[in-house]
Design a protein around this motif. Structure first.
Motif: not given
Length: 520
Positions: A447-457
């Motif tokens: 969830l943290d990765a999704a909220l931070s935008g990390e998963l966009e990369h």
């Protein structure tokens, strides 16, 4: 909002009741607690919470909820999902309930629903018990200046028994909504959630006419103003995951989404407390010890400490408390356009990835599906996972056809450009009874990765059956954990379970296909 039939009905109703009964208006929590204790309505728990029981009904009585079928609702209400009541039957029920208030002392509260003043409803609740008045005061927005003007009136008499032959009800219990006049009558049940959800149902009928999307979701906001929405059915982690010490809570259950952003419909939280842990959910646990919190069906020990593991009355134990009881709350109950939308599911088949990225079209599909799964042992006769579909993640509260809300979601997603994820908090390595529940630490990392935008990369793969995009790597999570098929000892069994779940989705979605949002 849809046009009102009679703006004066609320003043007239208050006058009628006031002529018969003594209504004690807008009492504060200390008075309500004192009265409830004096009248034997509950016990004072450690810290000052009021512990009450709701009798026979420990949850909502869905089959006893009715909507008046009149010129306004005839061609608007989703009648496949809602029960009609004739206007004459509602009038008889109203007259009989008003007559039943004669020579009684009642408790009234003037409250607000909707943190956005442009969307606000002025709600008057008149009830026969002090603890119900305290409950709804905790749950709705408490105005700084109390006024008599009213948009919605709720008359709540748990001791009144409806007559099916006379009132058109199914039993002695009835929850009846007149959408045009914004009147709600509740009788024969002491479960307080009926009051809260009646306000939500009224909002869900009227809001789309003003271009507002009503949502059964939680919402929070990050330090840089990024708003996240969490849709999910009971048991998927909606309340737990939105209560994040690193983010401010906008609200945990009911919201509206306009062209400008989101707003909380309520001013409080109605949190489940079964097996509540001070370690896993410290904020909610602390709220259950606060003065004025209402504890529903939670037993107390000899020292008046709540027994969170005791489910002898019901598994649906609850705590109702004002938002300001929590340490990290968004000011004003509003936020901007969502940057991230998360659909939560607890997949007990062990098939869905722990997290996947959705296109807007896929988001509408999953929104209209509203999927989670019951597990064996939760209900009599349930021996294997059972798929549960609740349109818009809240079908019982949706008076209009689900595609009305689906179109609004599609429009809001397009305008906001929000990232959309499906987060599975269910099982991996096999279905329930074979695999294991995805641990909360992994869920929070994803969830943290999704909220931070990390998963966009992050590099993604396409899930072959459901078509979502699944990350191949996320820091802090083993790559194997991201691939549910790789975690099954028998991949043929996984393929069979996945195909079964895909078929269940398809069968459920057929009822939306003639008016499918994605097809337009």
């Amino acid at each position: 909002m849809a046009q009102r039939i009679d703006d004066k009905i609320h003043d007239q109703l208050a006058t009628r009741i006031g002529a018969l009964a003594r209504v004690r208006w807008d009492e504060l929590p200390p008075t309500l607690v004192e009265t409830a204790l004096a009248d034997g309505e509950g016990r004072l728990a450690v810290g000052g919470a009021l512990a009450v029981t709701t009798g026979v009904f420990t949850g909502r009585s869905v089959k006893d909820k009715f909507i008046v079928r009149d010129a306004m609702t005839e061609h608007q209400v989703w009648w496949d999902n809602n029960q009609p009541m004739a206007p004459e039957q509602f009038e008889t029920l109203l007259a009989d309930m008003v007559a039943a208030t004669a020579e009684r002392t009642l408790h009234g509260q003037h409250l607000l629903a909707g943190a956005d003043e442009r969307q606000q409803l002025r709600v008057s609740v008149i009830t026969e018990t002090a603890w119900h008045a305290l409950f709804i005061r905790n749950l709705l927005i408490r105005p700084e200046t109390v006024g008599d003007a009213t948009d919605v009136t709720i008359l709540h008499l748990p001791s009144f028994t409806a007559d099916p032959a006379r009132h058109g009800s199914r039993s002695g219990t009835v929850i009846a909504l007149d959408m045009g006049r914004k009147l709600v009558l509740i009788a024969g049940t002491a479960y307080a959630g009926e009051i809260k959800k009646s306000v939500f149902s009224l909002f869900n009928f009227h809001a789309p006419f003003a271009g507002t999307m009503p949502m059964h979701c939680s919402a929070n906001i990050g330090r840089d103003g990024d708003v996240a929405l969490f849709f999910g059915l009971s048991g998927t982690g909606k309340t737990t995951l939105s209560n994040d010490p690193e983010r401010l809570l906008i609200g945990d259950d009911e919201h509206g989404w306009t062209a400008d952003g989101v707003f909380n419909l309520e001013g409080g939280c109605y949190a489940k407390t079964v097996k509540l842990s001070p370690t896993a959910e410290p904020q909610i646990h602390a709220a259950t010890r606060a003065f004025g919190t209402v504890l529903e069906n939670l037993k107390l020990d000899d020292n008046l400490v709540p027994l969170y593991d005791d489910i002898s009355l019901t598994e649906n134990t609850r705590a109702a408390y004002p938002l300001e009881t929590l340490p990290a709350v968004a000011k004003g109950g509003v936020g901007g356009k969502p940057r991230t939308v998360v659909f939560l599911t607890a997949d007990a088949f062990g098939v869905l990835p722990p997290i996947s990225k959705l296109t807007p079209e896929q988001a509408v599909f999953h929104f209209l599906s509203g999927y989670t799964a019951k597990v064996a042992g939760t209900e009599r006769g349930v021996t294997e996972p059972v798929a549960t579909f609740s349109a818009c993640f809240g079908a019982p509260f949706m008076p209009l056809h689900p595609t009305v809300y689906g179109r609004l979601l599609e429009q809001r997603l397009e305008a906001s450009g929000a990232r959309i994820y499906l987060l599975n908090t269910g099982w991996t390595g096999g279905g329930y009874g074979v695999g294991k529940r995805i641990d909360i630490a992994t869920t929070r990392r994803l969830l943290d990765a999704a909220l931070s935008g990390e998963l966009e990369h992050t590099e993604l793969r396409t899930e072959p059956l459901f078509g979502m995009q699944v990350p191949l790597r996320v820091d802090g999570v083993t790559p194997r954990a991201l691939d549910p098929r790789a975690n099954w000892a028998d991949v043929a069994a996984y393929d069979a379970a996945a195909a079964k779940l895909q078929d269940l989705f398809a069968v459920n979605y057929r009822k939306f296909e003639p008016v499918s949002v994605a097809a337009e």
